[in-house]
Design a protein around this motif. Sequence first.
Motif, PDB file in Angstrom:
ATOM      1  N   LEU A   1       2.701 -12.014 -11.444  1.00 53.47           N
ATOM      2  CA  LEU A   1       3.130 -10.617 -12.348  1.00 53.47           C
ATOM      3  C   LEU A   1       1.684  -9.747 -11.908  1.00 53.47           C
ATOM      4  N   ALA A   2       0.435 -10.259 -12.382  1.00 54.72           N
ATOM      5  CA  ALA A   2      -0.802  -9.256 -12.277  1.00 54.72           C
ATOM      6  C   ALA A   2      -1.056  -9.095 -11.071  1.00 54.72           C
ATOM      7  N   VAL A   3      -1.043  -9.977  -9.817  1.00 56.49           N
ATOM      8  CA  VAL A   3      -1.111  -9.550  -8.551  1.00 56.49           C
ATOM      9  C   VAL A   3      -0.136  -8.494  -8.020  1.00 56.49           C
ATOM     10  N   GLY A   4       1.250  -8.865  -8.576  1.00 53.92           N
ATOM     11  CA  GLY A   4       2.220  -7.928  -8.011  1.00 53.92           C
ATOM     12  C   GLY A   4       2.049  -6.617  -8.329  1.00 53.92           C
ATOM     13  N   ALA A   5       1.596  -6.384  -9.581  1.00 54.89           N
ATOM     14  CA  ALA A   5       1.410  -5.088 -10.296  1.00 54.89           C
ATOM     15  C   ALA A   5       0.355  -4.298  -9.575  1.00 54.89           C
ATOM     16  N   MET A   6      -0.699  -5.162  -9.151  1.00 50.87           N
ATOM     17  CA  MET A   6      -1.863  -4.506  -8.610  1.00 50.87           C
ATOM     18  C   MET A   6      -1.430  -4.010  -6.986  1.00 50.87           C
ATOM     19  N   VAL A   7      -0.541  -4.715  -6.274  1.00 52.16           N
ATOM     20  CA  VAL A   7      -0.182  -4.414  -5.184  1.00 52.16           C
ATOM     21  C   VAL A   7       0.735  -3.162  -5.067  1.00 52.16           C
ATOM     22  N   MET A   8       1.637  -3.244  -6.215  1.00 51.92           N
ATOM     23  CA  MET A   8       2.394  -2.017  -6.283  1.00 51.92           C
ATOM     24  C   MET A   8       1.831  -0.869  -6.637  1.00 51.92           C
ATOM     25  N   LEU A   9       0.598  -0.718  -7.273  1.00 53.15           N
ATOM     26  CA  LEU A   9       0.019   0.216  -7.678  1.00 53.15           C
ATOM     27  C   LEU A   9      -0.934   0.775  -6.479  1.00 53.15           C
ATOM     28  N   MET A  10      -1.456  -0.020  -5.659  1.00 52.74           N
ATOM     29  CA  MET A  10      -2.005   0.249  -4.604  1.00 52.74           C
ATOM     30  C   MET A  10      -1.050   1.052  -3.658  1.00 52.74           C
ATOM     31  N   ILE A  11       0.272   0.245  -3.193  1.00 55.27           N
ATOM     32  CA  ILE A  11       1.354   1.111  -2.612  1.00 55.27           C
ATOM     33  C   ILE A  11       1.574   2.598  -3.157  1.00 55.27           C
ATOM     34  N   GLY A  12       1.773   2.639  -4.732  1.00 54.94           N
ATOM     35  CA  GLY A  12       1.896   4.059  -5.138  1.00 54.94           C
ATOM     36  C   GLY A  12       0.874   4.875  -4.776  1.00 54.94           C
ATOM     37  N   VAL A  13      -0.381   4.632  -4.813  1.00 49.99           N
ATOM     38  CA  VAL A  13      -1.491   5.540  -4.742  1.00 49.99           C
ATOM     39  C   VAL A  13      -1.338   5.998  -3.269  1.00 49.99           C
ATOM     40  N   PHE A  14      -1.133   5.321  -2.448  1.00 51.60           N
ATOM     41  CA  PHE A  14      -1.433   5.639  -1.046  1.00 51.60           C
ATOM     42  C   PHE A  14      -0.294   6.281  -0.530  1.00 51.60           C
ATOM     43  N   VAL A  15       1.011   5.931  -0.912  1.00 49.18           N
ATOM     44  CA  VAL A  15       2.292   6.571  -0.429  1.00 49.18           C
ATOM     45  C   VAL A  15       2.611   7.671  -1.314  1.00 49.18           C
ATOM     46  N   GLY A  16       2.425   7.915  -2.505  1.00 48.91           N
ATOM     47  CA  GLY A  16       2.629   8.903  -3.655  1.00 48.91           C
ATOM     48  C   GLY A  16       3.838   8.644  -4.194  1.00 48.91           C
ATOM     49  N   GLU A  17       4.373   9.971  -4.528  1.00 51.02           N
ATOM     50  CA  GLU A  17       5.746   9.995  -5.371  1.00 51.02           C
ATOM     51  C   GLU A  17       6.853   9.409  -4.689  1.00 51.02           C
ATOM     52  N   ARG A  18       6.859   9.544  -3.363  1.00 49.53           N
ATOM     53  CA  ARG A  18       7.811   9.088  -2.352  1.00 49.53           C
ATOM     54  C   ARG A  18       7.975   7.332  -2.557  1.00 49.53           C
ATOM     55  N   SER A  19       7.197   6.857  -3.102  1.00 43.07           N
ATOM     56  CA  SER A  19       7.391   5.277  -3.130  1.00 43.07           C
ATOM     57  C   SER A  19       8.177   4.933  -4.361  1.00 43.07           C
ATOM     58  N   THR A  20       8.515   6.086  -5.331  1.00 49.90           N
ATOM     59  CA  THR A  20       9.019   5.505  -6.429  1.00 49.90           C
ATOM     60  C   THR A  20      10.427   4.659  -6.320  1.00 49.90           C
ATOM     61  N   PRO A  21      11.551   4.850  -5.552  1.00 47.74           N
ATOM     62  CA  PRO A  21      12.532   3.961  -5.215  1.00 47.74           C
ATOM     63  C   PRO A  21      11.896   2.578  -4.961  1.00 47.74           C
ATOM     64  N   LEU A  22      11.244   2.532  -4.020  1.00 47.69           N
ATOM     65  CA  LEU A  22      10.509   1.480  -3.668  1.00 47.69           C
ATOM     66  C   LEU A  22       9.805   0.544  -4.691  1.00 47.69           C
ATOM     67  N   ILE A  23       9.002   1.030  -5.441  1.00 49.51           N
ATOM     68  CA  ILE A  23       8.209   0.238  -6.487  1.00 49.51           C
ATOM     69  C   ILE A  23       9.173  -0.041  -7.421  1.00 49.51           C
ATOM     70  N   THR A  24      10.390   0.692  -7.845  1.00 49.22           N
ATOM     71  CA  THR A  24      11.399   0.493  -8.791  1.00 49.22           C
ATOM     72  C   THR A  24      12.048  -0.820  -8.301  1.00 49.22           C
ATOM     73  N   GLY A  25      12.440  -1.015  -6.944  1.00 50.08           N
ATOM     74  CA  GLY A  25      13.069  -2.143  -6.669  1.00 50.08           C
ATOM     75  C   GLY A  25      12.248  -3.405  -6.406  1.00 50.08           C
ATOM     76  N   LEU A  26      10.855  -3.003  -6.114  1.00 49.24           N
ATOM     77  CA  LEU A  26       9.949  -4.333  -6.075  1.00 49.24           C
ATOM     78  C   LEU A  26       9.780  -4.945  -7.530  1.00 49.24           C
ATOM     79  N   SER A  27       9.445  -4.036  -8.501  1.00 52.73           N
ATOM     80  CA  SER A  27       9.263  -4.185  -9.776  1.00 52.73           C
ATOM     81  C   SER A  27      10.500  -5.109 -10.368  1.00 52.73           C
ATOM     82  N   VAL A  28      11.624  -4.906 -10.060  1.00 53.38           N
ATOM     83  CA  VAL A  28      12.838  -5.758 -10.653  1.00 53.38           C
ATOM     84  C   VAL A  28      12.937  -6.845  -9.954  1.00 53.38           C
ATOM     85  N   ALA A  29      12.694  -6.934  -8.658  1.00 47.88           N
ATOM     86  CA  ALA A  29      12.629  -8.185  -7.954  1.00 47.88           C
ATOM     87  C   ALA A  29      11.393  -9.012  -8.234  1.00 47.88           C
TER      88      ALA A  29
END
Length: 476
Positions: free
Chosen positions: A16-44
């Motif tokens: 969970l900790a590593v996954g949260a950090m990876v998703m945070l990096m995706i969000g920071v570099f891609v921006g708000e467009r990444s919200t649907p992707l990160i939502t899906g990844l979080s549930v997965a």
Amino acid sequence: MTAVPDLLPALPEIILAVGAMVMLMIGVFVGERSTPLITGLSVALLAGVGLILIFSPVAGVTFSGAFVLDPFARFMKILVLIGSAFAIVMSVGYARAQKFERFEYPILVVIATLGMMMMISADDLIAVYLGLELQSLSLYVVAAINRDSTRATEAGLKYFVLGALSSGMLLYGASLVYGFTGTTTFAGIAATLQEGGASLGLTFGLVFLIAGLAFKISAVPFHMWTPDVYEGAPTPVTAFFAAAPKVAALALFVRVVVGAFEPITPDWQQILSFIAIASMLLGAFAAIGQRNIKRLMAYSSIGHMGYALVGLAAGNEAGVQGVILYATIYLAMTLGTFACILAMRRREGMVYEIDDLAGLSKTHPTMAFLLAMLLFSLAGIPPLAGFFAKFYVFLAAIDAGLYVLAVIGVLASVVGAYYYLRIVKIMYFDEPAAGFEPMSGELRVVLGLSSAFVLLFAVFGGEIGSAAARAAGTFF
């Protein structure tokens, strides 16, 4: 050179900790467009960690006795993961409609879940504080995540100020316990108490610890934040608050009092009995006058935590099994009810007044029927799941000789039934108000699953009951 601790029992938390950090990096570099992707990844991610907990045979103690993975921790962690995953799923349509889609929200929920899992596995006072603060800091931000809403900001601030106070009390209690026992591990505290009993200082430490934990489950007299935060926070956040953190805090409560302070059971039994009675009565009477359904759910949750504490106050194996079952059933009922609350949307926006449900049986018959079943279950009417939740905790209290506690619990249930039945009466017998917008797909899934659980619990509940009995057996 110190030995490397065994990391396998903590593998779900590490993922969970590593996954949260990876998703945070995706969000920071891609921006708000990444919200649907990160939502899906979080549930997965939450689902994947849940599957590891269900199928992995690993168990044991690691990090010098500070972290434990046993049947109790496994069961409660799976509940927390279910609550968190559904809370993220339920937020999708709401965030889109209210224009506050942010990639940070699912990540914060994942980090809060990591803190909750840490709390459930904590077998040491320092580990307790670590998990509690990781969860709390994420929840403070989540409560105020809708920056455009003054009420959400106010809710976050209130929660933060009062939460900081409760953390201070908990930490003060932990330092007193450490000072009088010379150890922070639960096994060490229990051994010291077994030998010498409780001194006055240690009893003070226990009182402060219980006060800090009572805040987290919003038990009286530490409930003052609940109605305002439930009403002010965005509704999916309120659904999350009502579900997963309550389950985690209950699990921590069980582990602290039954694990560390079991030798002085009569001392904490009195405190918990008082808190349980006060919570049940306030939850029953304060909700009667509420017009806002989110505030009503806040008082309802205070009452339900009181019922759960009845099982814990019993201090026996049946009581702990009752608490585990109560947490399971409460989670299902709460998620289903909040799915209905999230569906209370008209073209001009969300509505939260109970009177807006008038005549729902004519405009949305399926939703009205399922919401009525969930409300009957919350009231504890047989043969729905909520009846069994209350039945088990009251039975444990009677086994432990706490007859007054059980009688007050039953009477509070009768009072509480009034305000649930009033909503059913409004839905079925009042003149119809304007209809709501169609319910989104994800809310239908959550409502369908939780309603099926509540309606069919009498059929398949035996399996869950035996799993809860195995989890409770950890401590006895």
